[in-house]
Write an enzyme that holds these catalytic residues in place. Sequence first.
Site, PDB file in Angstrom:
ATOM      1  CB  THR A  99      39.630  -3.883 -71.710  1.00 52.95           C
ATOM      2  OG1 THR A  99      39.998  -3.054 -72.795  1.00 52.95           O
ATOM      3  CG2 THR A  99      39.187  -3.166 -70.443  1.00 52.95           C
ATOM      4  CE  LYS A 174      40.134   0.248 -73.557  1.00 53.03           C
ATOM      5  NZ  LYS A 174      40.152  -0.788 -74.050  1.00 53.03           N
ATOM      6  CE  LYS A 242      35.227  -6.747 -70.947  1.00 57.66           C
ATOM      7  NZ  LYS A 242      36.523  -6.463 -71.216  1.00 57.66           N
TER       8      LYS A 242
END
Length: 290
Positions: A99, A174, A242
């Site tokens: 990701t 995502k 993150k």
Amino acid sequence: MAQIKTVGFIGIGVMGSSMAGHLMDAGYDVLIYTRTKEKADALMRRGAKWKSTVKEIAEAADAVITMVGYPSDVEEVYLGEDGLIAHAAPGTFLIDMTTSKPQLAKEIDMKAREKGLLALDAPVSGGDAGARHGTLAIMIGGEKTAYEACLPLFEQMGENIQYQGPAGSGQHTKMCNQIAIAAGMIGVAEAMVYAKKSGLDPERVLKSITTGAAGSWSLSNLAPRMLKGDFAPGFYVKHFIKDMGIALEEAELMGEEMPGLSLAKSLYEKLCEEGEENSGTQSIYKLWVK
């Protein structure tokens, strides 16, 4: 396009180990590189071949899959002097399943094209269980012909495999996934705390609410872990922070505010300050139950 026989896999962590194992089960020759070689021991005992550098992987594989930690790691592996784009042969497929940032995926795609390489951004959802059982959701951006050529690989690792559009589209998808999860995780934790404090049997409560309008993957899979005190990482708190940061950056570029996402990120940052950065995302429960 040439048939894929040899697959390089960079990053053997909580999910990568299972994903690489499924490719081996399907008969692919799998080459492995990871910073901590011991993480690859089990796969090497099964026949995976160790390579000591990213460059060696690039030079030997028909396709390379990366599953690393942060965008900075992705940048180093792909764009560095000893990285994949510098050393892979023309026609090699480069598949980043980390990701990461949509803009970085676009840059990788552009630089890969210049060298005759085919890049895809293909982040996943489903955690350690999805990786273990080969049931991941895989969200893919890049050239459609490259996606079609790599579909047999994706089918070994996931069930819900969706081509989303040009480079960066997988990463944008995502981000949608992470935004939907973020505020939902607060709700799951608060629901379990409420059930416990009101004198109910939380596990019995779960039997009622997981199949109703409140149902979600997090409620079905992570709430039971909360109640058992199982905070082992299927997905790390530090990596979720993150991801939320990337989503907020992208939303800002679009001129959109994301108050639910901002709240969730602040709570996970508080959790991180309490030493839970390497715990699973379900450890947010600890903010209410010490």
